[in-house]
Design a protein around this motif. Sequence first.
Motif, PDB file in Angstrom:
ATOM      1  N   ASP A 175     -31.066 -22.961 -22.686  1.00 54.83           N
ATOM      2  CA  ASP A 175     -31.226 -21.851 -21.791  1.00 54.83           C
ATOM      3  C   ASP A 175     -30.924 -20.775 -22.744  1.00 54.83           C
ATOM      4  OD1 ASP A 175     -32.943 -20.227 -20.188  1.00 54.83           O
ATOM      5  OD2 ASP A 175     -32.480 -20.163 -18.687  1.00 54.83           O
ATOM      6  N   ILE A 176     -31.859 -20.194 -23.449  1.00 54.03           N
ATOM      7  CA  ILE A 176     -30.579 -18.933 -24.260  1.00 54.03           C
ATOM      8  C   ILE A 176     -31.190 -17.934 -24.166  1.00 54.03           C
ATOM      9  CG2 ILE A 176     -30.367 -20.967 -26.021  1.00 54.03           C
ATOM     10  CD1 ILE A 176     -32.608 -20.141 -28.086  1.00 54.03           C
ATOM     11  N   TYR A 177     -32.882 -17.629 -22.531  1.00 54.04           N
ATOM     12  CA  TYR A 177     -33.211 -16.928 -23.289  1.00 54.04           C
ATOM     13  C   TYR A 177     -32.715 -15.357 -22.890  1.00 54.04           C
ATOM     14  CZ  TYR A 177     -36.936 -13.454 -20.953  1.00 54.04           C
ATOM     15  OH  TYR A 177     -37.897 -12.176 -20.745  1.00 54.04           O
ATOM     16  N   LYS A 178     -31.801 -15.381 -21.919  1.00 58.56           N
ATOM     17  CA  LYS A 178     -31.366 -14.345 -21.250  1.00 58.56           C
ATOM     18  C   LYS A 178     -30.136 -13.901 -22.350  1.00 58.56           C
ATOM     19  CE  LYS A 178     -31.161 -14.574 -16.365  1.00 58.56           C
ATOM     20  NZ  LYS A 178     -29.944 -14.670 -15.252  1.00 58.56           N
ATOM     21  N   LYS A 179     -29.853 -14.363 -22.606  1.00 58.69           N
ATOM     22  CA  LYS A 179     -28.788 -13.752 -24.458  1.00 58.69           C
ATOM     23  C   LYS A 179     -30.276 -13.818 -25.950  1.00 58.69           C
ATOM     24  CE  LYS A 179     -24.001 -16.269 -22.925  1.00 58.69           C
ATOM     25  NZ  LYS A 179     -24.322 -17.313 -22.914  1.00 58.69           N
ATOM     26  N   SER A 180     -30.839 -13.959 -25.684  1.00 58.21           N
ATOM     27  CA  SER A 180     -31.185 -13.953 -26.515  1.00 58.21           C
ATOM     28  C   SER A 180     -32.436 -12.449 -27.058  1.00 58.21           C
ATOM     29  CB  SER A 180     -32.833 -15.694 -26.898  1.00 58.21           C
ATOM     30  OG  SER A 180     -33.850 -14.349 -25.986  1.00 58.21           O
ATOM     31  N   LYS A 181     -32.329 -11.835 -25.429  1.00 62.51           N
ATOM     32  CA  LYS A 181     -33.040 -10.713 -24.861  1.00 62.51           C
ATOM     33  C   LYS A 181     -31.444  -9.987 -25.219  1.00 62.51           C
ATOM     34  CE  LYS A 181     -34.328  -7.749 -21.490  1.00 62.51           C
ATOM     35  NZ  LYS A 181     -35.252  -8.067 -19.961  1.00 62.51           N
TER      36      LYS A 181
END
Length: 219
Positions: A175-181
Amino acid sequence: MKRKFYFLLAISIILCTGYKPKEPKILIIGDSISIGYFPKVKEALASKAIVKHNPGNAQHTGTGIKKIKDWIGEEDWDIIQINWGLWDLCYRHADSKIYGNRDKVNGTITYDLETYTKNLEELVNTIKANTAAKIVFVTTTYVPKKEAGRFTKDVPKYNAAAKLVMKKNGVLVNDIYKKSKTIHKKHGIGDDDVHYTKKGYEELSKLIVPTLNKTMEDL
């Protein structure tokens, strides 16, 4: 003494013949985001694994369903990393002049949440039926608010649905979503574009490599 002799003999044979242990084979399937970070992932794992990307852009889950068997081919993959989402949740309209006919005001979504979920189920089942590889699913990356064909709020919804599918099927989720933000706000191309600068893709690769390393350890 005999055991030690045979051990030393085996080591000598390996050194003399240049034998190398089988390198794990990793296939990365995904859209332009994965294409962007792929070179750095391949570089980071060069001494440990053979890393390839599916030819071209994997686009949406519909494209995946049509081409997944061809992408897997006859290779004996150890790990297959997959991602679909950005194309699935994109709205397009034939009359739009914006690249890719994107239009979240007048357009139609590529796949609604229910269809996206069903397509992911089919894709995971197809991969399992055609290979013994361990599967890793990478969540969809951040969509900035001014992006022409996508709504920022849709990404967490699609990611949540995808994670449920993966949990049901025993698939590891990175789950890379938050860090991608966070990465996008520093190294995104702009507040109207889902893509990243070279530095941004390098930072994304650092979110991918550890999970692939861990998965290789568990092979």
